[in-house]
Design a protein around this motif. Structure first.
Motif, PDB file in Angstrom:
ATOM      1  N   SER A 109       0.703  -1.186   0.013  1.00 37.99           N
ATOM      2  CA  SER A 109      -0.080   0.132   0.048  1.00 37.99           C
ATOM      3  C   SER A 109       0.819   1.218   0.167  1.00 37.99           C
ATOM      4  CB  SER A 109      -0.949   0.084   1.186  1.00 37.99           C
ATOM      5  OG  SER A 109      -0.207   0.019   2.415  1.00 37.99           O
ATOM      6  N   GLN A 110       2.043   1.214   0.708  1.00 41.89           N
ATOM      7  CA  GLN A 110       2.865   2.399   0.548  1.00 41.89           C
ATOM      8  C   GLN A 110       3.628   2.534  -0.817  1.00 41.89           C
ATOM      9  OE1 GLN A 110       3.507   4.370   3.514  1.00 41.89           O
ATOM     10  NE2 GLN A 110       4.210   5.733   2.081  1.00 41.89           N
ATOM     11  N   THR A 112       2.033   1.514  -3.432  1.00 48.38           N
ATOM     12  CA  THR A 112       0.851   2.151  -4.379  1.00 48.38           C
ATOM     13  C   THR A 112       0.787   3.762  -4.272  1.00 48.38           C
ATOM     14  OG1 THR A 112      -0.013   0.121  -4.516  1.00 48.38           O
ATOM     15  CG2 THR A 112      -1.497   2.093  -4.855  1.00 48.38           C
ATOM     16  N   GLU A 113       0.865   4.145  -2.746  1.00 46.98           N
ATOM     17  CA  GLU A 113       0.653   5.484  -2.430  1.00 46.98           C
ATOM     18  C   GLU A 113       1.833   6.550  -3.005  1.00 46.98           C
ATOM     19  OE1 GLU A 113      -0.912   8.979  -1.374  1.00 46.98           O
ATOM     20  OE2 GLU A 113      -2.002   6.946  -1.347  1.00 46.98           O
ATOM     21  N   ASP A 114       2.980   6.182  -2.708  1.00 44.88           N
ATOM     22  CA  ASP A 114       4.214   7.017  -3.197  1.00 44.88           C
ATOM     23  C   ASP A 114       4.398   6.966  -4.580  1.00 44.88           C
ATOM     24  OD1 ASP A 114       4.801   6.995  -0.437  1.00 44.88           O
ATOM     25  OD2 ASP A 114       6.393   5.525  -0.462  1.00 44.88           O
ATOM     26  N   LYS A 116       1.974   6.570  -7.080  1.00 46.83           N
ATOM     27  CA  LYS A 116       0.510   6.522  -7.615  1.00 46.83           C
ATOM     28  C   LYS A 116       0.731   7.180  -9.182  1.00 46.83           C
ATOM     29  CE  LYS A 116      -2.690   8.091  -5.216  1.00 46.83           C
ATOM     30  NZ  LYS A 116      -3.464   9.192  -4.399  1.00 46.83           N
ATOM     31  N   GLY A 117       1.370   8.240  -9.398  1.00 44.62           N
ATOM     32  CA  GLY A 117       1.229   8.785 -10.750  1.00 44.62           C
ATOM     33  C   GLY A 117       2.350   7.804 -11.818  1.00 44.62           C
ATOM     34  N   LEU A 119       2.700   4.758 -11.501  1.00 44.31           N
ATOM     35  CA  LEU A 119       2.036   3.540 -11.651  1.00 44.31           C
ATOM     36  C   LEU A 119       1.087   3.561 -12.591  1.00 44.31           C
ATOM     37  CD1 LEU A 119       1.956   2.008  -7.957  1.00 44.31           C
ATOM     38  CD2 LEU A 119       3.803   1.474  -9.830  1.00 44.31           C
ATOM     39  N   GLN A 120       0.257   4.676 -12.441  1.00 43.55           N
ATOM     40  CA  GLN A 120      -0.865   4.863 -13.583  1.00 43.55           C
ATOM     41  C   GLN A 120      -0.372   5.130 -14.717  1.00 43.55           C
ATOM     42  OE1 GLN A 120      -4.195   4.514 -12.782  1.00 43.55           O
ATOM     43  NE2 GLN A 120      -4.175   4.510 -15.211  1.00 43.55           N
ATOM     44  N   ALA A 145       1.983  -2.251  -9.882  1.00 42.15           N
ATOM     45  CA  ALA A 145       1.258  -1.738 -10.974  1.00 42.15           C
ATOM     46  C   ALA A 145       0.082  -2.925 -11.283  1.00 42.15           C
ATOM     47  CB  ALA A 145       1.760  -1.218 -12.198  1.00 42.15           C
TER      48      ALA A 145
END
Length: 354
Positions: A109-110, A112-114, A116-117, A119-120, A145
């Motif tokens: 989850s960390q 994914t948060e760190d 985010k941009g 990964l998208q 991702a």
């Protein structure tokens, strides 16, 4: 019929250097980012320069990219200056995600948060048919991702437990020097550390040609990690147990692993039944008692191979094996090379570094 100008334009486009984006983030190590940049810049250019004194045409155009395009104060106190920022309409021929300096115990989850941009953007790029190459812990971003589910993958040996605990559907092959997977083999991964060089050579071979990859390896003096990561792995990674009885047994085994039947003796010392001892040991350390003893023996053997001139047979005996051939098979299975090959590889390195 094509006009002369059209033919010229078509010829120029066919010779367009392929573009490889190198993703830069604050947790990236500058040496890998700029190292890959330098390696790819040399393709087609440096071989004729060192052999004939003439610069050749660059066949790959690397671009260092980041989410914002702004300078990054990265780990190891190094600044990275991206060439451009990521954008929805940006579609290079391939993207490299290199070493990410994160705690092996980081929570998904960390990540994914760190990131985010980033990964998208990687998800969108993949959906559009892009090729993504990762080295070392860069594969963590591919996992975060969602690109590696049900796919074969590799990563740095120290992060294998993280993958197994958090992404059980990923088919991890930690001992492979290089893995390609996904639709059209568009996911490319190399192991840990300097394996980014292997990744670079593979990209050159795949997109430019084997001959150019060999020339680049010769110019840069790069040796392929043919044995993968196994020879470099520190095997004894079992955590010290909070179970007092098992913790005491770990200490005793570390001091007496060369005994003929150390696990049997450890069970007797513990006062537990054999079944209970093995269950608690596995629960506490993540390894069976015999696996634990084997890792202790192999690690001690590796140290002796590096630092002494004792014959392999003598080392086998020192760590608890009367049959040197049996020891050799166990060593090869766990380390990936024979004891003699290990000695040649690391004793020579130790000698030169003294």
């Amino acid at each position: 019929m094509m006009t002369k100008n059209a033919i010229s334009k078509s010829s120029q486009e066919s010779k367009r250097p392929m573009e490889v984006a190198i993703l830069a983030i604050s947790q990236a190590t500058p040496s890998t980012v700029y190292g890959m940049n330098d390696l790819l810049c040399s393709v087609g250019r440096d071989w004729p320069f060192v052999t004939r004194g003439e610069l050749g045409p660059s066949l790959i155009k690397p671009s260092i990219v980041s989410l914002t395009g702004q300078p990054i104060n990265s780990v190891n106190h190094g600044y990275i200056h991206p060439h451009r920022k990521l954008a929805d309409d940006y579609h290079p021929d391939a993207v490299c995600v290199l070493e990410v300096f994160v705690d092996p115990k980081v929570k998904p989850s960390q990540l994914t948060e760190d990131f985010k941009g980033e990964l998208q953007w990687l998800r969108n790029y993949w959906k559009k048919g892009g090729t993504i190459a990762a080295a070392c812990t860069g594969s963590l971003l591919l996992a975060a991702a969602g690109l590696l589910e049900d796919q074969e993958a590799t990563t740095h040996w120290a992060y294998c437990e993280f993958f197994q605990n958090n992404y059980p559907k990923i088919q991890l092959s930690p001992n492979r020097a290089l893995v390609t997977s996904g639709e059209g083999q568009r996911l490319i991964m190399a192991g840990g550390g300097t394996s980014w060089m292997d990744l670079g050579l593979y990209l050159i071979s795949r997109f430019v040609g084997v001959e150019e990859a060999i020339r680049t390896a010769k110019v840069q003096i790069i040796e392929w990690h043919e044995h993968g990561q196994q020879p470099y792995v520190y095997l004894n990674r079992a955590r010290q147990s909070e179970d007092a009885v098992i913790g005491d047994s770990q200490v005793w085994l570390a001091q007496n692993y060369e005994h003929t039947a150390p696990v049997t003796e450890a069970v007797k010392r513990s006062g537990l039944t054999e079944r209970t001892f093995k269950r608690r040991f596995k629960l506490a350390t993540g390894m069976s008692p015999i696996e634990y003893v084997l890792t202790l023996r192999i690690e001690e053997a590796k140290q002796m191979l590096e630092t002494s001139t004792l014959p392999v047979e003598a080392i086998a005996n020192e760590v608890g094996y009367q049959d040197a051939s049996f020891f050799g098979r166990k060593f090869n299975k766990m380390v990936g090379i024979t004891p003699a090959q290990y000695r040649k590889k690391f004793a020579m390195l130790r000698k030169h570094l003294k």
